[in-house]
Design a protein around this motif. Structure first.
Motif, PDB file in Angstrom:
ATOM      1  N   GLY A  43       0.714  -1.068  -0.084  1.00  0.00           N
ATOM      2  CA  GLY A  43      -0.039  -0.066  -0.034  1.00  0.00           C
ATOM      3  C   GLY A  43       0.777   1.241   0.034  1.00  0.00           C
ATOM      4  N   PRO A  44       0.044   2.364  -0.224  1.00  0.00           N
ATOM      5  CA  PRO A  44       0.795   3.657  -0.100  1.00  0.00           C
ATOM      6  C   PRO A  44       1.634   4.176   1.248  1.00  0.00           C
ATOM      7  N   ILE A  45       2.780   4.764   1.034  1.00  0.00           N
ATOM      8  CA  ILE A  45       3.466   5.361   2.142  1.00  0.00           C
ATOM      9  C   ILE A  45       2.978   6.675   2.255  1.00  0.00           C
ATOM     10  N   ARG A  91      19.535   2.875   9.842  1.00  0.00           N
ATOM     11  CA  ARG A  91      18.184   2.956  10.624  1.00  0.00           C
ATOM     12  C   ARG A  91      17.110   3.739   9.858  1.00  0.00           C
ATOM     13  N   GLY A  92      15.875   3.508   9.679  1.00  0.00           N
ATOM     14  CA  GLY A  92      14.997   4.391   9.018  1.00  0.00           C
ATOM     15  C   GLY A  92      13.579   4.115   9.816  1.00  0.00           C
ATOM     16  N   GLY A  93      12.509   4.970   8.995  1.00  0.00           N
ATOM     17  CA  GLY A  93      11.142   4.531   9.355  1.00  0.00           C
ATOM     18  C   GLY A  93      10.237   5.130   8.381  1.00  0.00           C
ATOM     19  N   ILE A  94       9.202   4.378   8.066  1.00  0.00           N
ATOM     20  CA  ILE A  94       7.844   4.495   7.258  1.00  0.00           C
ATOM     21  C   ILE A  94       6.663   4.740   7.858  1.00  0.00           C
ATOM     22  N   SER A  95       5.779   5.654   7.179  1.00  0.00           N
ATOM     23  CA  SER A  95       4.655   5.923   7.837  1.00  0.00           C
ATOM     24  C   SER A  95       3.677   5.520   6.719  1.00  0.00           C
ATOM     25  N   LYS A  96       2.610   4.763   6.972  1.00  0.00           N
ATOM     26  CA  LYS A  96       1.425   4.538   6.321  1.00  0.00           C
ATOM     27  C   LYS A  96       0.341   4.149   6.519  1.00  0.00           C
ATOM     28  N   VAL A  97      -0.682   4.149   6.078  1.00  0.00           N
ATOM     29  CA  VAL A  97      -2.136   3.720   6.382  1.00  0.00           C
ATOM     30  C   VAL A  97      -2.283   2.415   6.421  1.00  0.00           C
ATOM     31  N   LYS A  98      -2.819   1.919   7.675  1.00  0.00           N
ATOM     32  CA  LYS A  98      -3.016   0.492   7.607  1.00  0.00           C
ATOM     33  C   LYS A  98      -4.460   0.480   8.574  1.00  0.00           C
ATOM     34  N   GLY A 105      -7.153   1.973   7.885  1.00  0.00           N
ATOM     35  CA  GLY A 105      -7.654   3.165   8.152  1.00  0.00           C
ATOM     36  C   GLY A 105      -6.995   4.125   9.148  1.00  0.00           C
ATOM     37  N   LYS A 106      -5.871   3.631   9.619  1.00  0.00           N
ATOM     38  CA  LYS A 106      -5.089   4.268  10.818  1.00  0.00           C
ATOM     39  C   LYS A 106      -3.574   4.450  10.519  1.00  0.00           C
ATOM     40  N   LEU A 107      -3.156   5.669  10.845  1.00  0.00           N
ATOM     41  CA  LEU A 107      -1.593   5.886  10.490  1.00  0.00           C
ATOM     42  C   LEU A 107      -0.828   5.041  11.242  1.00  0.00           C
ATOM     43  N   SER A 108      -0.064   4.164  10.560  1.00  0.00           N
ATOM     44  CA  SER A 108       0.957   3.341  11.427  1.00  0.00           C
ATOM     45  C   SER A 108       2.505   3.778  11.230  1.00  0.00           C
ATOM     46  N   HIS A 109       3.270   3.527  12.237  1.00  0.00           N
ATOM     47  CA  HIS A 109       4.656   3.848  11.960  1.00  0.00           C
ATOM     48  C   HIS A 109       5.499   2.608  12.027  1.00  0.00           C
ATOM     49  N   PHE A 110       6.477   2.382  11.061  1.00  0.00           N
ATOM     50  CA  PHE A 110       7.399   1.395  11.217  1.00  0.00           C
ATOM     51  C   PHE A 110       8.636   1.616  11.434  1.00  0.00           C
ATOM     52  N   GLU A 111       9.581   1.131  12.204  1.00  0.00           N
ATOM     53  CA  GLU A 111      11.003   1.252  12.050  1.00  0.00           C
ATOM     54  C   GLU A 111      11.543   0.279  11.277  1.00  0.00           C
ATOM     55  N   PHE A 112      12.642   0.400  10.601  1.00  0.00           N
ATOM     56  CA  PHE A 112      13.363  -0.776   9.987  1.00  0.00           C
ATOM     57  C   PHE A 112      14.846  -0.578  10.231  1.00  0.00           C
ATOM     58  N   VAL A 113      15.494  -1.620   9.960  1.00  0.00           N
ATOM     59  CA  VAL A 113      17.018  -1.716   9.995  1.00  0.00           C
ATOM     60  C   VAL A 113      17.379  -2.394   8.583  1.00  0.00           C
ATOM     61  N   ILE A 114      18.242  -1.747   7.741  1.00  0.00           N
ATOM     62  CA  ILE A 114      18.417  -2.259   6.406  1.00  0.00           C
ATOM     63  C   ILE A 114      20.115  -2.122   6.443  1.00  0.00           C
ATOM     64  N   SER A 115      20.425  -3.428   5.560  1.00  0.00           N
ATOM     65  CA  SER A 115      21.715  -3.643   5.348  1.00  0.00           C
ATOM     66  C   SER A 115      22.531  -2.354   4.506  1.00  0.00           C
ATOM     67  N   ALA A 116      23.600  -1.818   5.083  1.00  0.00           N
ATOM     68  CA  ALA A 116      24.354  -1.103   4.172  1.00  0.00           C
ATOM     69  C   ALA A 116      24.887  -1.525   3.100  1.00  0.00           C
ATOM     70  N   LYS A 117      25.197  -2.697   3.221  1.00  0.00           N
ATOM     71  CA  LYS A 117      25.853  -3.527   2.119  1.00  0.00           C
ATOM     72  C   LYS A 117      25.298  -4.127   0.821  1.00  0.00           C
ATOM     73  N   THR A 118      23.962  -4.548   1.271  1.00  0.00           N
ATOM     74  CA  THR A 118      22.971  -5.199   0.320  1.00  0.00           C
ATOM     75  C   THR A 118      21.846  -4.635   0.048  1.00  0.00           C
ATOM     76  N   GLY A 119      21.142  -3.737   1.051  1.00  0.00           N
ATOM     77  CA  GLY A 119      20.139  -3.258   1.015  1.00  0.00           C
ATOM     78  C   GLY A 119      19.031  -4.376   1.251  1.00  0.00           C
ATOM     79  N   THR A 120      19.088  -5.269   2.073  1.00  0.00           N
ATOM     80  CA  THR A 120      18.349  -5.948   2.463  1.00  0.00           C
ATOM     81  C   THR A 120      17.614  -5.848   3.774  1.00  0.00           C
ATOM     82  N   LEU A 121      16.333  -5.642   4.006  1.00  0.00           N
ATOM     83  CA  LEU A 121      15.723  -5.310   5.140  1.00  0.00           C
ATOM     84  C   LEU A 121      16.057  -6.490   6.196  1.00  0.00           C
ATOM     85  N   ILE A 122      16.522  -6.278   7.375  1.00  0.00           N
ATOM     86  CA  ILE A 122      16.926  -7.077   8.498  1.00  0.00           C
ATOM     87  C   ILE A 122      15.764  -7.271   9.496  1.00  0.00           C
TER      88      ILE A 122
END
Length: 102
Positions: free
Chosen positions: A46-48, A71-78, A80-97
């Protein structure tokens, strides 16, 4: 030593330095590229609404394996409500860890 040999040596040295710099910079992806990859993964469900990323790399221990990450974060509607997600992503491969919903 002739000028021709001197200039040839300078040229070879400069070319070697440029090649080495190019190879070392390819070791890690940029924070902007990592954010783009994370957004592409999140957009599949879904949209971000918003996103951010720390541009400094840090180390992260995932089950005893040490990674260089952003480290980063994404906000999206889930649901009908705004949800926030934090993520850790590999700086070498770009894979979400790791992804955590707040």
């Amino acid at each position: 030593m002739s000028w021709r040999k001197f200039l040839l040596g300078v040229g070879v040295g400069a070319a070697t330095a440029l090649l080495l710099q190019t190879q070392l910079s390819k070791e890690h992806i940029s924070a902007e590229k990592a954010l783009k990859l994370a957004k592409e993964a999140f957009k599949k469900s879904g949209p971000i609404e918003g996103s951010w990323i720390n541009t400094g790399k840090e180390t992260f221990d995932a089950d005893g394996i040490i990674h260089d990450v952003y480290r980063g974060g994404i906000s999206k509607v889930k649901d009908g409500k705004l949800s926030h997600f934090e993520f850790v992503i590999s700086a070498k491969t770009g894979t979400l860890i790791e992804v955590n919903e707040e």
